[in-house]
Write a protein that holds these residues in place. Structure first.
Motif, PDB file in Angstrom:
ATOM      1  N   PHE A 198     -58.032 -20.867  16.913  1.00  0.00           N
ATOM      2  CA  PHE A 198     -58.464 -21.703  15.782  1.00  0.00           C
ATOM      3  C   PHE A 198     -57.333 -22.620  15.313  1.00  0.00           C
ATOM      4  O   PHE A 198     -57.533 -23.817  15.088  1.00  0.00           O
ATOM      5  N   ALA A 199     -56.146 -22.047  15.184  1.00  0.00           N
ATOM      6  CA  ALA A 199     -55.015 -22.849  14.720  1.00  0.00           C
ATOM      7  C   ALA A 199     -54.725 -23.973  15.707  1.00  0.00           C
ATOM      8  O   ALA A 199     -54.463 -25.113  15.304  1.00  0.00           O
ATOM      9  N   TYR A 201     -56.762 -25.444  17.694  1.00  0.00           N
ATOM     10  CA  TYR A 201     -57.775 -26.488  17.599  1.00  0.00           C
ATOM     11  C   TYR A 201     -57.480 -27.418  16.433  1.00  0.00           C
ATOM     12  O   TYR A 201     -57.537 -28.653  16.567  1.00  0.00           O
ATOM     13  N   ALA A 202     -57.133 -26.825  15.300  1.00  0.00           N
ATOM     14  CA  ALA A 202     -56.800 -27.663  14.136  1.00  0.00           C
ATOM     15  C   ALA A 202     -55.617 -28.562  14.437  1.00  0.00           C
ATOM     16  O   ALA A 202     -55.609 -29.751  14.100  1.00  0.00           O
ATOM     17  N   LEU A 203     -54.611 -28.013  15.109  1.00  0.00           N
ATOM     18  CA  LEU A 203     -53.410 -28.799  15.407  1.00  0.00           C
ATOM     19  C   LEU A 203     -53.682 -29.864  16.458  1.00  0.00           C
ATOM     20  O   LEU A 203     -52.991 -30.886  16.516  1.00  0.00           O
ATOM     21  N   MET A 206     -57.649 -32.094  14.614  1.00  0.00           N
ATOM     22  CA  MET A 206     -57.961 -32.444  13.231  1.00  0.00           C
ATOM     23  C   MET A 206     -56.795 -33.226  12.664  1.00  0.00           C
ATOM     24  O   MET A 206     -55.643 -32.933  12.974  1.00  0.00           O
ATOM     25  N   ALA A 212     -47.671 -32.774  12.175  1.00  0.00           N
ATOM     26  CA  ALA A 212     -46.487 -32.886  13.037  1.00  0.00           C
ATOM     27  C   ALA A 212     -45.427 -31.859  12.637  1.00  0.00           C
ATOM     28  O   ALA A 212     -44.787 -31.234  13.486  1.00  0.00           O
ATOM     29  N   LEU A 214     -45.942 -28.973  11.197  1.00  0.00           N
ATOM     30  CA  LEU A 214     -46.381 -27.640  11.601  1.00  0.00           C
ATOM     31  C   LEU A 214     -46.113 -27.391  13.081  1.00  0.00           C
ATOM     32  O   LEU A 214     -45.666 -26.327  13.489  1.00  0.00           O
ATOM     33  N   ILE A 215     -46.397 -28.428  13.885  1.00  0.00           N
ATOM     34  CA  ILE A 215     -46.157 -28.267  15.322  1.00  0.00           C
ATOM     35  C   ILE A 215     -44.676 -28.048  15.583  1.00  0.00           C
ATOM     36  O   ILE A 215     -44.293 -27.182  16.378  1.00  0.00           O
ATOM     37  N   ILE A 262     -50.193 -20.447  20.244  1.00  0.00           N
ATOM     38  CA  ILE A 262     -50.575 -21.712  19.607  1.00  0.00           C
ATOM     39  C   ILE A 262     -50.079 -22.887  20.441  1.00  0.00           C
ATOM     40  O   ILE A 262     -50.798 -23.854  20.695  1.00  0.00           O
TER      41      ILE A 262
ATOM     42  N   PHE B  22     -63.634 -17.207   9.779  1.00  0.00           N
ATOM     43  CA  PHE B  22     -63.753 -18.633  10.109  1.00  0.00           C
ATOM     44  C   PHE B  22     -65.171 -19.138   9.826  1.00  0.00           C
ATOM     45  O   PHE B  22     -65.367 -20.199   9.242  1.00  0.00           O
ATOM     46  N   PHE B  56     -58.772 -23.317   9.176  1.00  0.00           N
ATOM     47  CA  PHE B  56     -58.523 -22.915  10.565  1.00  0.00           C
ATOM     48  C   PHE B  56     -57.105 -22.365  10.736  1.00  0.00           C
ATOM     49  O   PHE B  56     -56.860 -21.504  11.561  1.00  0.00           O
ATOM     50  N   LEU B  57     -56.175 -22.927   9.970  1.00  0.00           N
ATOM     51  CA  LEU B  57     -54.773 -22.570  10.182  1.00  0.00           C
ATOM     52  C   LEU B  57     -54.339 -21.338   9.390  1.00  0.00           C
ATOM     53  O   LEU B  57     -53.349 -20.698   9.742  1.00  0.00           O
ATOM     54  N   ALA B  60     -53.164 -17.950  11.007  1.00  0.00           N
ATOM     55  CA  ALA B  60     -51.968 -18.147  11.826  1.00  0.00           C
ATOM     56  C   ALA B  60     -50.750 -18.387  10.955  1.00  0.00           C
ATOM     57  O   ALA B  60     -49.667 -17.836  11.202  1.00  0.00           O
ATOM     58  N   MET B 338     -44.398 -36.292  20.597  1.00  0.00           N
ATOM     59  CA  MET B 338     -45.542 -36.553  19.736  1.00  0.00           C
ATOM     60  C   MET B 338     -45.696 -38.028  19.449  1.00  0.00           C
ATOM     61  O   MET B 338     -46.780 -38.504  19.164  1.00  0.00           O
TER      62      MET B 338
END
Lengths: 385, 339
Positions: A198-199, A201-203, A206, A212, A214-215, A262, B22, B56-57, B60, B338
């Motif tokens: 899930f995390a 996917y968000a990263l 979304m 950036a 968080l990554i 992740i 979720f 979602f996060l 985690a 990135m």
């Protein structure tokens, strides 16, 4: 590359030989352990495992039948029989020499007759048949000792596995540790996957402020040494009453596995085609539906890669288990810990050690050879970027 | 409760809990909090989309924060304190400044661990990468290369503890004049005629024997990554070199090596991280005796044998400091990608 002019050079043979040498060098130690796990303690202690694959010359100490088996033939008393009868030996034995004294174990060749004390004479044939003659009645409770030098074919046993897996002996037994390891491993593999997916996917898909950052944090946490987390988390677990046990171990493995999960999953999900996701959004699918019905199935290779990593890592782990799981009662020991204890208590008993070690590495090896494709893919995604 | 059953229950609760969290949090967001209908439908959808990523996060972030980020700061704090148990049974942590660090610096065992760690840091990544490169280059050129690769790669799946047992058998020593069952001594006695050696008890050289175990494990990893990099080199560059008359060694060192330099660095740093954390091998084979101590095992010693959380935390911070340059470098690389 095969079709490039010049690559088929005289070096090809050198390449083949070098690779054979390299592979042999890399396999040799593991094969040693594997072969040793099928040998008896005596065999391991008296000859290197590399001898186990070939017939070996061994010295055996055997006895004739006791004097109460003697029969009188005219003027002489005779004991006849076969030295190998009743012994746990292979059917075909090729005796090369024998003797009657420990000072000269190979004094006679098969067929010879040896003189013993009191006028006794013994003749031994290559197949182990012997005839012991004496002019007077023989006395004593045990038969004559005979030293035999013989070429014995390779001999393997499953006894060690029986001892380690089935005997129920508390110090040797791996059965309990095996199930404990399994109990640690499976939840510790599955739970981080769900949380991380899930995390990731968000990263990946979304848009939000701080993505950036968080990554970058995930990438940073990727390399934080486990050692740093031990004391604070142990303190935390003891403080909130989880103590040492499976729950704490599962949580710890989940936390430690998350950054890689992740990172791998996000890198994979970013590469999925944008059209699919946008079309689904236009068609009115909710983000939850997109994730469950589109992203998860498409991400299977990445999920499998991480699952293998996490499985190998938790199965092979010693440190986390020692800190968060194994308490004073020792009821929750895992295989790696059991092996370390065996190294301490039975350091010389290679048959037990080798077998225990092999039991613990068999499962990862199976997973490795079955899922190698995904493991390699995960490695490539995880490091070359 | 049977642990196996407990495990199944945990999977069910963990997975089911995550999924229902979720699902229901998204439902709540879309149906109750900001429903996509009524007069404010448009604004509500936008608001919901602002919040959703954090739904979602959240699990985690909580797990990462509690299990990785918080311990970093807590360890720093603990490394500046001394644990003390009061007569009434409560435990307090007294601030002692840098006393734990100075105590650590006065211990010869710590400096021995530092010295060994530095040796490990130089030898293991260098040799693993070199062997990996050699194996990758050689196996790429033959038909049965993939089989050879998976056999060299295989030790990756073996636990450090399993590897320790495997190599202890290799280094095993029997009394002189009996048959040697360890390969190393068998070869040594056969070649030199000397008495067999207790290899793991010979200071300085025994560290290298422990390093061999890790090199044996990590070479496969290096090989897999480098082999992929070698295959990614454009063929034109190699063809051009052949046309210009370069021999295979020139092609390898002057054409291929520069093109995979970036990958070599990645492999090198990844193995460096493994080396800094190496614990099981030393713990299982020598437990730091005979001058083979390394930082991770030193820390474990302090933590569980000396029960000294202060110095234990301080040594964990030393490991963290050694990792930090790689951490910064990794984060910077990730940020560059990135953009």
């Amino acid at each position: 590359m095969d079709n490039i002019a010049g690559t088929k050079s005289s070096l090809t043979w050198a390449v083949h030989i070098s690779v054979v040498a390299l592979v042999a060098l890399w396999l040799f130690p593991t094969v040693g352990l594997f072969v040793s796990s099928f040998r008896t303690a005596d065999q391991i202690a008296t000859s290197g495992w590399w001898n186990a694959l070939f017939p070996t010359e061994q010295s055996l100490v055997l006895r004739t039948a006791a004097p109460d088996a003697q029969v009188q033939e005219g003027a002489v008393f005779v004991i006849e029989g076969n030295l190998f009868a009743g012994e746990d030996l292979p059917a075909e034995i090729d005796m090369s020499a024998w003797g009657t004294s420990s000072r000269d174990v190979a004094a006679y060749t098969p067929g010879d007759t040896a003189e013993l004390r009191d006028g006794e004479r013994i003749t031994v044939q290559a197949n182990g048949d012997y005839r012991l003659e004496s002019p007077v009645e023989m006395e004593g409770g045990r038969g004559q000792r005979i030293f035999v030098t013989a070429e014995l074919p390779p001999d393997f046993t499953l006894e060690n596995y029986q001892q380690v897996l089935l005997s129920g002996n508390a110090t040797d037994s791996m059965a309990k540790a095996f199930f404990n390891t399994l109990t640690v491993t499976i939840p510790a593999t599955i739970i981080p996957i769900v949380v991380a997916a899930f995390a990731a996917y968000a990263l990946a898909w979304m848009d939000f402020a701080g993505r950036a950052l968080l990554i970058a944090i995930v990438v940073g946490l990727l390399v934080v040494p486990l050692q740093l987390a031990l004391i604070p988390l142990l303190k935390l677990h003891l403080g909130i009453g989880i103590g040492k046990g499976y729950l704490g171990t599962w949580l710890a493995h989940t936390g430690f596995g998350l950054p890689l999960a992740i990172y791998l999953l996000r890198n994979y999900m970013v590469g999925l085609p944008r059209d699919i996701i946008e079309n689904a959004r236009v068609d009115g699918a909710t983000e939850f539906q997109i994730f469950v019905k589109i992203i998860l199935p498409l991400s299977f290779p990445a999920l499998a890669s991480f699952a293998i990593f996490q499985f190998l890592w938790t199965w092979n782990d010693l440190l986390v288990a020692k800190v968060f799981l194994i308490d004073a009662t020792g009821q929750t020991t895992v295989m790696t810990n059991q092996i370390v204890e065996l190294l301490g208590t039975r350091g010389g008993n290679w048959e037990i050690l080798a077998t225990a070690a092999f039991v613990s590495i068999a499962v990862p090896l199976l997973v490795f050879f079955a899922m190698q494709k995904y493991l390699v893919r995960g490695l490539l995604a995880g490091s070359v970027k | 409760m049977n642990p196996a059953f407990q495990g199944l229950l945990t999977i069910a609760i963990g997975v089911g809990g995550c999924l229902s969290y979720f699902y229901f949090s998204n439902q709540f967001l879309d149906k109750v909090l900001f429903p996509a209908k009524g007069p404010n439908a448009g604004r509500n959808i936008n608001r919901a989309n602002l919040i959703r990523p954090w739904l979602f996060l959240l699990p985690a972030i909580l797990a990462l924060g509690l299990y990785l980020a918080y311990p970093v700061f807590e360890t720093i704090r603990l490394s500046l304190t001394e644990r003390e148990t009061l007569p009434d049974g409560t435990t307090i942590y007294n601030f002692v400044g840098l006393a734990n660090y100075s105590q650590m610096a006065s211990e010869p065992k710590f400096w021995e661990a530092m010295r060994n760690n530095m040796l490990w840091l130089i030898v293991v990544p260098a040799l693993s990468t070199a062997f990996g490169l050699l194996a990758a280059q050689l196996t790429d050129r033959i038909a049965w290369g993939n089989i050879a690769k998976s056999l060299i790669f295989m030790p990756m799946a073996i636990s450090f503890v399993g590897a320790a047992v495997i190599w202890k058998l290799v280094y095993d020593a029997r009394p002189p004049d009996t048959e040697q069952i360890g390969v190393l001594n068998a070869v040594y006695v056969w070649m030199t005629g000397n008495d067999p050696q207790q290899w793991l008890t010979i200071p300085f050289w025994n560290s290298f024997l422990l390093m061999i175990v890790l090199i044996w494990i990590q070479t496969g990893f290096a090989m897999v990554i480098l082999s992929a990099a070698l295959r990614g080199i454009p063929e034109e560059t190699i063809e051009a070199a052949i046309v210009d008359g370069a021999n295979p060694f020139q092609i390898f060192f002057k054409i291929k090596m520069p093109q995979i330099a970036g990958t070599i660095v990645v492999v090198w740093t990844t193995i460096t991280l493994v080396v800094l954390k190496v614990f099981d091998i030393v713990f299982a084979m020598t437990n730091g005796q005979w001058e083979t101590q390394v930082l991770a095992n030193y820390m474990f010693d302090k933590l569980f044998r000396a029960n000294d959380w202060g110095v234990g935390s301080a040594s964990a911070i030393v490991i963290m400091l050694l990792v930090t340059p790689i951490l910064i470098w990794n984060v910077r690389n990730a940020r560059n990608e990135m953009r």
